[in-house]
Design a protein around this motif. Sequence first.
Motif, short mmCIF file in Angstrom:
data_model
loop_
_atom_site.label_atom_id
_atom_site.label_comp_id
_atom_site.label_asym_id
_atom_site.label_seq_id
_atom_site.Cartn_x
_atom_site.Cartn_y
_atom_site.Cartn_z
N ALA A 127 18.91 74.82 69.32
CA ALA A 127 18.46 74.13 68.10
C ALA A 127 19.43 74.40 66.95
O ALA A 127 19.78 73.47 66.20
CB ALA A 127 17.05 74.58 67.72
N ASP A 128 19.88 75.64 66.82
CA ASP A 128 20.87 75.96 65.78
C ASP A 128 22.20 75.25 66.05
O ASP A 128 22.86 74.78 65.12
CB ASP A 128 21.12 77.47 65.71
N VAL A 146 22.82 72.34 67.70
CA VAL A 146 22.83 70.88 67.54
C VAL A 146 22.52 70.45 66.11
O VAL A 146 22.60 69.26 65.80
CB VAL A 146 21.86 70.17 68.52
N GLU A 147 22.21 71.37 65.24
CA GLU A 147 21.90 71.05 63.84
C GLU A 147 23.03 70.27 63.18
O GLU A 147 22.79 69.35 62.40
CB GLU A 147 21.63 72.35 63.07
N ARG A 148 24.27 70.60 63.50
CA ARG A 148 25.40 69.93 62.87
C ARG A 148 25.63 68.50 63.38
O ARG A 148 26.42 67.76 62.84
CB ARG A 148 26.68 70.75 63.05
N LYS A 208 23.10 66.18 63.65
CA LYS A 208 21.90 65.41 63.31
C LYS A 208 22.23 63.93 63.20
O LYS A 208 23.28 63.56 62.68
CB LYS A 208 21.28 65.88 62.00
N GLY A 209 21.36 63.10 63.73
CA GLY A 209 21.57 61.66 63.70
C GLY A 209 22.30 61.13 64.91
O GLY A 209 22.44 59.93 65.07
N ARG A 210 22.78 61.99 65.77
CA ARG A 210 23.47 61.55 66.98
C ARG A 210 22.66 61.96 68.20
O ARG A 210 21.81 62.84 68.12
CB ARG A 210 24.86 62.19 67.06
N THR A 211 22.96 61.34 69.32
CA THR A 211 22.30 61.68 70.57
C THR A 211 23.38 61.87 71.63
O THR A 211 24.28 61.04 71.74
CB THR A 211 21.35 60.54 71.01
N GLU A 248 15.45 70.26 72.81
CA GLU A 248 15.76 69.26 71.77
C GLU A 248 15.65 67.86 72.38
O GLU A 248 16.66 67.21 72.65
CB GLU A 248 17.18 69.49 71.21
N PHE A 287 17.66 64.91 70.91
CA PHE A 287 19.12 64.99 70.95
C PHE A 287 19.66 64.80 72.36
O PHE A 287 20.63 64.10 72.57
CB PHE A 287 19.58 66.34 70.39
#
Length: 191
Positions: A108-109, A111-113, A115-118, A155, A158
């Motif tokens: 989770a930490d 993939v935070e950067r 955000k908005g992508r998959t 996630e 994501f």
Amino acid sequence: MNRQSRRATVPYLAGWLFADVLLVIVLVVLGGERAPHDRTSAQEPSPTPTPTSTARRSPSPGPTATPTPRAGPGGLDPATRSITVHTDANALVAGSKAARADLAHQVADGVERFKGRTAAFVMVFGTVHGAGGAVDSGRSDAYATAVARLLPRTEPGFFPPYSEKIIRGYHDSSGDIRSGTARIELFFLLR
């Protein structure tokens, strides 16, 4: 045909076979290439001719045409991004809730950067050292697969749903990587 002439023919035919296969590969690669296109011209509508008349008309307050963006070329972005996590590999493979929670927090930490992508395609490289300090490829594969299976649960917005075709675990045999490390390589779609 005698035995001597047959021996001389085999390398000759092998050379031609190699050349033919190479030619087919070149044709396939060139056939798969896409011509570059100008993105600005693809998004701007071309002007439409309007009839001209001698009388002047006042502009009508009607709706105006807005350009619709066209989809660019599809495919995976060749630039990958990665997340590195570290946990007790043996505990995670055994199904430890604490190891899963630790992994979920780190992912989770990580993939935070983004955000908005998959993620479209994911490769997980796991490293587990054996008794002598060398990488144990079997345990490393099991660890990487356990991490890969947990990613969509940690996630779900994501990572794509788990499938060995989309999210796959591999062992990393580099000896200088700390045991219990998993490197998660992320591939995104081209924008």
